[in-house]
Scaffold this motif. Structure first.
Motif, mmCIF file in Angstrom:
data_model
loop_
_atom_site.group_PDB
_atom_site.id
_atom_site.type_symbol
_atom_site.label_atom_id
_atom_site.label_comp_id
_atom_site.label_asym_id
_atom_site.label_seq_id
_atom_site.Cartn_x
_atom_site.Cartn_y
_atom_site.Cartn_z
ATOM 1 N N LYS A 31 0.753 -1.064 -0.084
ATOM 2 C CA LYS A 31 -0.073 -0.180 -0.036
ATOM 3 C C LYS A 31 0.733 1.231 -0.071
ATOM 4 O O LYS A 31 0.674 2.344 0.689
ATOM 5 N N GLY A 32 1.841 1.164 -0.511
ATOM 6 C CA GLY A 32 2.849 2.392 -1.022
ATOM 7 C C GLY A 32 4.025 2.434 0.369
ATOM 8 O O GLY A 32 4.646 3.357 0.392
ATOM 9 N N VAL A 33 3.828 1.617 1.207
ATOM 10 C CA VAL A 33 4.759 1.815 2.731
ATOM 11 C C VAL A 33 6.072 0.831 2.391
ATOM 12 O O VAL A 33 5.735 -0.288 2.187
ATOM 13 N N PRO A 74 1.309 10.595 5.706
ATOM 14 C CA PRO A 74 2.243 10.474 6.881
ATOM 15 C C PRO A 74 2.744 9.066 7.066
ATOM 16 O O PRO A 74 3.711 9.096 7.535
ATOM 17 N N GLU A 75 2.141 7.759 6.559
ATOM 18 C CA GLU A 75 2.578 6.606 6.722
ATOM 19 C C GLU A 75 3.777 6.470 5.892
ATOM 20 O O GLU A 75 4.919 5.716 6.503
ATOM 21 N N HIS A 76 3.863 7.046 4.606
ATOM 22 C CA HIS A 76 4.964 6.938 3.794
ATOM 23 C C HIS A 76 6.180 7.669 4.493
ATOM 24 O O HIS A 76 7.332 7.192 4.414
ATOM 25 N N VAL A 77 5.904 8.661 5.140
ATOM 26 C CA VAL A 77 6.997 9.655 5.729
ATOM 27 C C VAL A 77 7.790 8.926 6.644
ATOM 28 O O VAL A 77 8.856 8.713 6.962
ATOM 29 N N LEU A 161 7.640 16.416 1.779
ATOM 30 C CA LEU A 161 7.602 15.143 2.168
ATOM 31 C C LEU A 161 8.966 14.327 2.548
ATOM 32 O O LEU A 161 9.240 13.757 3.677
ATOM 33 N N ALA A 162 9.703 14.385 1.259
ATOM 34 C CA ALA A 162 10.976 13.872 1.316
ATOM 35 C C ALA A 162 11.831 14.626 2.421
ATOM 36 O O ALA A 162 12.690 13.704 3.074
#
Length: 357
Positions: A31-33, A74-77, A161-162
């Motif tokens: 899921k992109g994580v 936020p989960e990706h970060v 976000l990066a």
């Protein structure tokens, strides 16, 4: 091969060597994580002068393949922060590659079965692996001017976000037939507005993304990857030299950290860009002779010949996490296992041995 181990100033960083780890899709996200092994995978390779991550989508509609990571929540970060902390803890430097795939996608990846987007409604002619098996890339939806503006903002948001996630910078993926190159190429861009037709119009999207991201996080934190003459994903460029010469001249005033060239036999275009680009040039050179991949010796020759400032290598880094030490020792080198390139667990990901390991 001392040339490979000279320090290099790149944007706001000082690289201890000129060996760059090229971006390599690993398809191990959910899921992109990015997965829990990613901090180990990347930190094992912290001896690189610079690590560039696998392609990471800046938006939901920017995803091109299953199980690729994102940077738009936020989960990706939080997940990427573990990676950057691990790399920095190992003394490394890391940029994230922001990759919008454009027409190289499929409705099965998107909410409500949306179509992928592109500069023009022209299918790639290629196929991709989906949860339903191998399927054709569909005819994409042509982007409106509002879509284009929103996509520029998606790149900007992902870049911000990066920085929040601890990356040292971002690389804009303008190569391999993805969205930015789809705008550049006359075979995939048949628009009749200000983003199509002339070379000046076709380079406009790439320049706007680079300028906007540079304005947001600082140009010294922004690189761009290009692949002149690359025919991947159905791309056709009738005049790579004219196209990329114009693009490089248009990008020069924005003082980006680097241009990263993926070479496909068009050495004359590489030489042109070397002459025209005033900043740092990273070259992912094409293999020569009978070699299947670029060797360390060939990488050193690139630097000796003044063709680039640093050299990006791919599968050698994948299979040899301690690549600088192996080069200094004259080898031996682990052979990469293609069966573990995409998806899977630790095998072929974090279990390649180091010298003496």
């Amino acid at each position: 091969m001392d040339e490979l181990f000279e320090p290099l100033r790149l944007g706001g960083l000082t690289l201890p060597n000129r060996l760059v780890m090229a971006p390599m899709t690993r398809s191990r996200a959910s899921k992109g994580v990015i997965n829990d092994l990613a901090p180990e995978y990347y930190s094992q390779r912290a001896g690189a002068g610079l690590i560039i991550t696998e392609g990471t989508q800046p938006s939901v509609i920017g995803q091109g393949y299953i199980d690729t990571p994102g940077l738009h929540s936020p989960e990706h970060v939080q997940a990427w922060r573990k990676v950057t902390d691990a790399v920095h803890g190992g003394g490394g430097r890391i940029f994230v590659q922001l990759m919008h795939s454009g027409r190289v996608g499929h409705p099965s990846l998107y909410p409500d079965g949306a179509l992928p987007v592109a500069p023009s409604p022209i299918a790639s002619g290629e196929r991709m692996y989906t949860p339903q098996g191998m399927l054709d890339h569909p005819v994409p939806r042509e982007m409106t001017l509002d879509d284009i503006a929103a996509t520029v903002e998606d790149f900007v948001s992902a870049a911000r976000l990066a920085v929040e996630a601890g990356f040292d910078g971002v690389e804009l993926h303008g190569a391999n037939g993805y969205l930015i190159q789809q705008f550049l190429a006359d075979g995939s861009n048949t628009r009749t507005d200000g983003y199509g037709g002339s070379v000046e119009n076709r380079i406009r999207f790439a320049v706007e993304v680079a300028r906007a991201v540079g304005d947001a996080i600082g140009p010294e934190r922004v690189g761009i990857r290009l692949s002149p003459g690359n025919t991947a994903n159905g791309i056709r460029e009738s005049d790579p030299a004219g196209l990329y010469g114009a693009l490089i001249r248009a990008l020069a005033p924005y003082h980006l950290a680097y241009v990263h060239l993926m070479e496909f036999g068009h050495r004359e275009v590489t030489e042109l860009i070397r002459r025209e680009w005033p900043g740092t040039l990273i070259l992912n050179p094409h293999a020569t002779g009978t070699e299947e991949r670029v060797t360390p010796e060939a990488a050193a020759e690139v630097l000796r010949g003044g063709l680039a400032d640093a050299v990006a290598l791919a599968s050698l880094w994948l299979a040899n996490p301690d690549l600088p030490a192996r080069i200094r020792a004259g080898g031996p080198y682990n052979e990469p296992d293609p069966s573990t390139f995409y998806g899977g667990d630790h095998r072929g990901y974090t279990d390649y041995p180091t010298l003496g390991g």
